[in-house]
Scaffold this active site. Structure first.
Site, PDB file in Angstrom:
ATOM      1  N   ASP A  21       0.854  -1.192   0.000  1.00 46.89           N
ATOM      2  CA  ASP A  21       0.000   0.000   0.000  1.00 46.89           C
ATOM      3  C   ASP A  21       0.889   1.241   0.000  1.00 46.89           C
ATOM      4  O   ASP A  21       1.594   1.506   0.973  1.00 46.89           O
ATOM      5  CB  ASP A  21      -0.885  -0.048   1.256  1.00 46.89           C
ATOM      6  CG  ASP A  21      -1.667   1.255   1.464  1.00 46.89           C
ATOM      7  OD1 ASP A  21      -1.813   2.024   0.500  1.00 46.89           O
ATOM      8  OD2 ASP A  21      -2.122   1.471   2.604  1.00 46.89           O
ATOM      9  N   ASN A  23      -0.283   4.445  -0.524  1.00 46.05           N
ATOM     10  CA  ASN A  23      -0.939   5.727  -0.228  1.00 46.05           C
ATOM     11  C   ASN A  23      -1.752   5.730   1.063  1.00 46.05           C
ATOM     12  O   ASN A  23      -2.630   6.568   1.257  1.00 46.05           O
ATOM     13  CB  ASN A  23      -1.825   6.157  -1.411  1.00 46.05           C
ATOM     14  CG  ASN A  23      -2.963   5.177  -1.637  1.00 46.05           C
ATOM     15  OD1 ASN A  23      -2.967   4.100  -1.034  1.00 46.05           O
ATOM     16  ND2 ASN A  23      -3.902   5.526  -2.479  1.00 46.05           N
ATOM     17  N   ASP A  25      -4.120   3.797   2.486  1.00 50.40           N
ATOM     18  CA  ASP A  25      -5.554   3.496   2.677  1.00 50.40           C
ATOM     19  C   ASP A  25      -5.783   2.042   3.080  1.00 50.40           C
ATOM     20  O   ASP A  25      -6.918   1.570   3.109  1.00 50.40           O
ATOM     21  CB  ASP A  25      -6.364   3.839   1.413  1.00 50.40           C
ATOM     22  CG  ASP A  25      -5.921   3.013   0.211  1.00 50.40           C
ATOM     23  OD1 ASP A  25      -4.999   2.184   0.349  1.00 50.40           O
ATOM     24  OD2 ASP A  25      -6.513   3.184  -0.875  1.00 50.40           O
ATOM     25  N   ASP A  29      -1.667  -1.230  -4.029  1.00 48.46           N
ATOM     26  CA  ASP A  29      -1.983  -0.446  -5.232  1.00 48.46           C
ATOM     27  C   ASP A  29      -0.838  -0.521  -6.238  1.00 48.46           C
ATOM     28  O   ASP A  29       0.209  -1.120  -5.971  1.00 48.46           O
ATOM     29  CB  ASP A  29      -2.295   1.008  -4.834  1.00 48.46           C
ATOM     30  CG  ASP A  29      -1.267   1.555  -3.871  1.00 48.46           C
ATOM     31  OD1 ASP A  29      -0.070   1.407  -4.161  1.00 48.46           O
ATOM     32  OD2 ASP A  29      -1.647   2.100  -2.806  1.00 48.46           O
ATOM     33  N   ASP A  98      -4.470 -10.508 -16.192  1.00 48.64           N
ATOM     34  CA  ASP A  98      -5.510 -11.503 -16.001  1.00 48.64           C
ATOM     35  C   ASP A  98      -6.672 -11.149 -16.910  1.00 48.64           C
ATOM     36  O   ASP A  98      -7.184 -10.033 -16.838  1.00 48.64           O
ATOM     37  CB  ASP A  98      -5.970 -11.442 -14.525  1.00 48.64           C
ATOM     38  CG  ASP A  98      -6.133 -12.801 -13.916  1.00 48.64           C
ATOM     39  OD1 ASP A  98      -6.872 -13.598 -14.495  1.00 48.64           O
ATOM     40  OD2 ASP A  98      -5.535 -13.043 -12.851  1.00 48.64           O
ATOM     41  N   ASP A 199      -8.487 -16.515 -17.065  1.00 41.65           N
ATOM     42  CA  ASP A 199      -9.251 -17.033 -15.931  1.00 41.65           C
ATOM     43  C   ASP A 199     -10.257 -18.095 -16.384  1.00 41.65           C
ATOM     44  O   ASP A 199     -11.000 -17.866 -17.353  1.00 41.65           O
ATOM     45  CB  ASP A 199      -9.995 -15.840 -15.308  1.00 41.65           C
ATOM     46  CG  ASP A 199     -10.639 -16.160 -13.983  1.00 41.65           C
ATOM     47  OD1 ASP A 199      -9.901 -16.436 -13.022  1.00 41.65           O
ATOM     48  OD2 ASP A 199     -11.880 -16.122 -13.892  1.00 41.65           O
ATOM     49  N   GLU A 256      -6.154 -20.860 -17.185  1.00 45.70           N
ATOM     50  CA  GLU A 256      -6.543 -21.544 -15.943  1.00 45.70           C
ATOM     51  C   GLU A 256      -7.608 -22.567 -16.309  1.00 45.70           C
ATOM     52  O   GLU A 256      -8.660 -22.200 -16.843  1.00 45.70           O
ATOM     53  CB  GLU A 256      -7.087 -20.544 -14.926  1.00 45.70           C
ATOM     54  CG  GLU A 256      -7.253 -21.177 -13.560  1.00 45.70           C
ATOM     55  CD  GLU A 256      -8.278 -20.476 -12.674  1.00 45.70           C
ATOM     56  OE1 GLU A 256      -8.207 -20.667 -11.454  1.00 45.70           O
ATOM     57  OE2 GLU A 256      -9.157 -19.765 -13.190  1.00 45.70           O
ATOM     58  N   HIS A 333      -3.501 -17.226  -5.413  1.00 49.29           N
ATOM     59  CA  HIS A 333      -4.386 -16.483  -4.521  1.00 49.29           C
ATOM     60  C   HIS A 333      -5.641 -17.250  -4.110  1.00 49.29           C
ATOM     61  O   HIS A 333      -6.442 -16.733  -3.336  1.00 49.29           O
ATOM     62  CB  HIS A 333      -4.788 -15.172  -5.211  1.00 49.29           C
ATOM     63  CG  HIS A 333      -5.564 -15.429  -6.468  1.00 49.29           C
ATOM     64  ND1 HIS A 333      -4.995 -15.977  -7.596  1.00 49.29           N
ATOM     65  CD2 HIS A 333      -6.869 -15.268  -6.759  1.00 49.29           C
ATOM     66  CE1 HIS A 333      -5.920 -16.128  -8.524  1.00 49.29           C
ATOM     67  NE2 HIS A 333      -7.070 -15.696  -8.039  1.00 49.29           N
ATOM     68  N   ASP A 334      -5.833 -18.443  -4.666  1.00 50.75           N
ATOM     69  CA  ASP A 334      -7.018 -19.236  -4.327  1.00 50.75           C
ATOM     70  C   ASP A 334      -6.690 -20.417  -3.418  1.00 50.75           C
ATOM     71  O   ASP A 334      -7.591 -21.168  -3.042  1.00 50.75           O
ATOM     72  CB  ASP A 334      -7.645 -19.829  -5.608  1.00 50.75           C
ATOM     73  CG  ASP A 334      -8.198 -18.766  -6.542  1.00 50.75           C
ATOM     74  OD1 ASP A 334      -8.657 -17.724  -6.055  1.00 50.75           O
ATOM     75  OD2 ASP A 334      -8.167 -18.998  -7.768  1.00 50.75           O
TER      76      ASP A 334
HETATM   77  C1  NOJ Z   1     -10.448 -18.209 -10.726  1.00 46.99           C
HETATM   78  C2  NOJ Z   1      -9.778 -17.125  -9.955  1.00 46.99           C
HETATM   79  O1  NOJ Z   1      -8.458 -17.497  -9.716  1.00 46.99           O
HETATM   80  C3  NOJ Z   1     -10.567 -16.933  -8.678  1.00 46.99           C
HETATM   81  O2  NOJ Z   1      -9.928 -16.098  -7.771  1.00 46.99           O
HETATM   82  C4  NOJ Z   1     -11.922 -16.412  -9.064  1.00 46.99           C
HETATM   83  O3  NOJ Z   1     -12.736 -16.349  -7.908  1.00 46.99           O
HETATM   84  C5  NOJ Z   1     -12.590 -17.306 -10.083  1.00 46.99           C
HETATM   85  N1  NOJ Z   1     -11.715 -17.732 -11.134  1.00 46.99           N
HETATM   86  C6  NOJ Z   1     -13.720 -16.582 -10.724  1.00 46.99           C
HETATM   87  O4  NOJ Z   1     -13.196 -15.555 -11.545  1.00 46.99           O
END
Ligand code: NOJ
Length: 569
Positions: A21, A23, A25, A29, A98, A199, A256, A333-334
């Site tokens: 971050d 700035n 908040d 960013d 993405d 995605d 993906e 990130h998932d």
């Molecule tokens: C896969 C992404 O990696 C995930 O974070 C997202 O929730 C779903 N696709 C839907 O876009």
């Protein structure tokens, strides 16, 4: 096998909201990313994959796009993005963005129009169906729980959303929709991006008629993957995208693709006739999930066997070799943090994170590092559900707390194990308040272990996980055998040791990894191989324990989570 820069590259994924971050908040960013580019350059990163930074109401943190060609104000302005692009160029880094093309946000202009009337121009941009017997048009379940259909009172029809109800699926059967997406891709290519991460791209073609899914679990909604995970027109759509956008450009592309087989991956990424450079396959990350469990196993762990993990990875290595290309990854990130999942995030955090990193960098495929993995960041255990932000986690909690199928402790245990927020806690830069990520309370709390696990400490400690990642990246760059060599599994049935060779011409590497927190037995023979001789005669290129040359090369035992890479002959 053809030489390509994207095969030789190392990709680093940034989840902008949680990176840095700039700035004050509490939200990461674009300028924050610029501030950390030197750090990434020193790590040896070639390509940065940026998770979505587009205009979005942020129901799914940017994977619900409301304007593909605008920047989320919390992240900055287009000028900041251009600045970031330029700063990356100056450092010789490429940028992959993405592309979320299976669905938009329900706040996207197209959907706002689409829902107004059954006969407007945008209606066919999405997948609308009248009710069936007063209910949803079919029994498909959303990936985020509950029905994949949402009733919309304005026109008294349902629309399809494979993810949250604020993420309506686009109708790829409509040529206009496809053109719109290609326009978006061209627009970003004109801005100077070097590639796309697409995605859930294998979900874009749905089986005509949208048939019911087979019933596999109790309850009204079922996983319908067989009707959309590799739909009848998928390859046709990808061929069109290649023709319209990708052909003739030197890009990096990764699709993906949950739930696909090696054969399907080959069709998508074939060296000669494929459409994308590589895919993210998920099969290896299913080993510890119970496929019949809650949420198709997503929320339910099962005991897993190393032999099974090896068998899956080896099949992908073998089936794609010389015909196609793959990515290699253990986190994003998932997903839960790999050190918490496949290693030991307490006693052997350092050793096991390095062992997993060794696997990541020595398999065939382009390695993807997810932010924080390089310092061994771990899963988090927040005391209350109110500390969580992820839509999937919150849906899961609500659903199971409401119908009391699981008690609170069971739900929280599943969340500790699996929540996507494990990977989304802010990047731990230093030991100061909020881990140096922000000067104010961040959008998602930092993991309380930041005083020990942070970049500043890792930089100062010569044997840190971070420095080990750097060494691995250098090693991969200096040894084409790691990129292009053939993979061969040894000790297939061993439940503790993962050993394999990589061979290119006369050059051969041996990789041995101990996946347990206990010392291994003396290793013996595997096929034509006598491991003791190989380890005695080989040259140790890298390892995660100090090796005493007078003693250790003869030893064929590995210490807890030990990893070694040898060059043989
Ligand atoms: C896969 C992404 O990696 C995930 O974070 C997202 O929730 C779903 N696709 C839907 O876009």
């Amino acid at each position: 096998m053809r030489k390509r820069w994207w095969k030789e590259s190392v990709v680093y994924q940034i989840y902008p909201r949680s990176f840095y971050d700039s700035n004050g908040d509490g939200i990461g960013d674009l300028r924050g990313i610029i501030a950390k580019l030197d750090y990434l350059q020193a790590l040896g990163v070639d390509v940065v994959w940026l998770s979505p930074f587009y205009a979005s109401p942020n129901v799914d943190n940017g994977y619900d796009v409301s304007d593909y060609c605008d920047i989320l104000p919390e992240f900055g302005k287009m000028a900041d993005w251009q600045h970031l692009r330029q700063e990356m160029r100056q450092r010789g880094m490429r940028m992959m963005i993405d592309l979320v093309a299976n669905h938009t946000s329900d706040q996207h202009r197209w959907f706002i129009e689409s829902r107004q009337a059954t006969d407007n121009r945008w209606r066919e941009y999405y997948i609308w169906r009248p009710p069936r017997d007063g209910r949803e048009p079919n029994n498909w379940q959303s990936y985020f729980g509950g029905s994949a259909w949402q009733f919309d009172p304005t026109t008294a029809e349902y629309y399809l959303h494979l993810f949250s109800r604020q993420q309506p699926d686009l109708n790829w059967e409509n040529a206009e929709v496809r053109k719109e997406i290609y326009r978006v891709m061209h627009w970003w290519l004109d801005q100077g991006v070097d590639g796309f991460r697409l995605d859930v791209i294998n979900l874009i073609s749905k089986e005509p008629g949208l048939p019911d899914a087979a019933v596999t679990v109790d309850g009204p909604y079922q996983f319908g993957g067989q009707h959309f995970q590799y739909g009848p027109r998928l390859l046709e759509f990808l061929a069109e995208m290649k023709r319209e956008v990708l052909a003739g450009r030197d890009l990096i592309t990764v699709g993906e693709t949950p739930g696909i087989t090696t054969e399907q991956a080959r069709a998508i990424t074939d060296e000669e006739n494929g459409f994308l450079n590589m895919v993210f396959s998920f099969e290896h990350l299913g080993v510890d999930r119970n496929p019949r469990g809650v949420g198709k196993g997503k929320w339910q762990r099962k005991a897993w066997k190393l032999s099974e993990l090896k068998q899956i990875i080896s099949r992908w290595q073998d089936d794609l070799h010389e015909r196609a290309w793959n990515s290699v990854y253990l986190s994003n990130h998932d997903l839960p943090r790999p050190v918490s999942r496949f290693g030991d995030d307490c006693r052997y955090r350092d050793e096991s994170a390095k062992m997993l990193a060794t696997l990541l960098h020595t398999l065939q495929g382009t390695p993807y590092i997810y932010q924080g993995e390089e310092i061994g960041m771990t899963n988090v255990r927040f005391p209350s559900i109110n500390d969580y932000r992820d839509v999937d986690t919150l849906n899961f909690y609500r659903q199971f707390a409401d119908d009391q199928r699981l008690d609170r402790d069971e739900i929280m245990a599943a969340i500790y194990d699996r929540s996507r927020d494990n990977a989304r806690t802010p990047m731990q830069w230093d030991g100061s308040r909020h881990a140096g990520f922000a000067t104010v309370t961040p959008w998602l709390a930092v993991n309380p272990n930041y005083p020990e696990i942070n970049v500043q400490r890792a930089l100062a400690e010569p044997n840190s996980i971070l420095h080990y990642y750097r060494q691995l990246i250098r090693l991969r760059k200096a040894n084409p055998v790691i990129v292009y060599g053939r993979y061969e599994l040894l000790l297939a049935d061993d439940e503790q040791i993962y050993a394999f060779t990589r061979t290119l011409g006369e050059t051969r590497l041996l990789v041995v990894l101990n996946f347990c927190g206990a010392e291994s037995e003396e290793m013996g023979a595997s096929g034509d191989w006598r491991l003791p001789e190989a380890m005695r005669d080989g040259q140790l290129l890298i390892g995660n324990y100090p090796v005493d040359p007078a003693v250790d090369p003869r030893r064929c035992r590995l210490r807890p989570y030990e990893a070694r890479v040898y060059r043989l002959g």
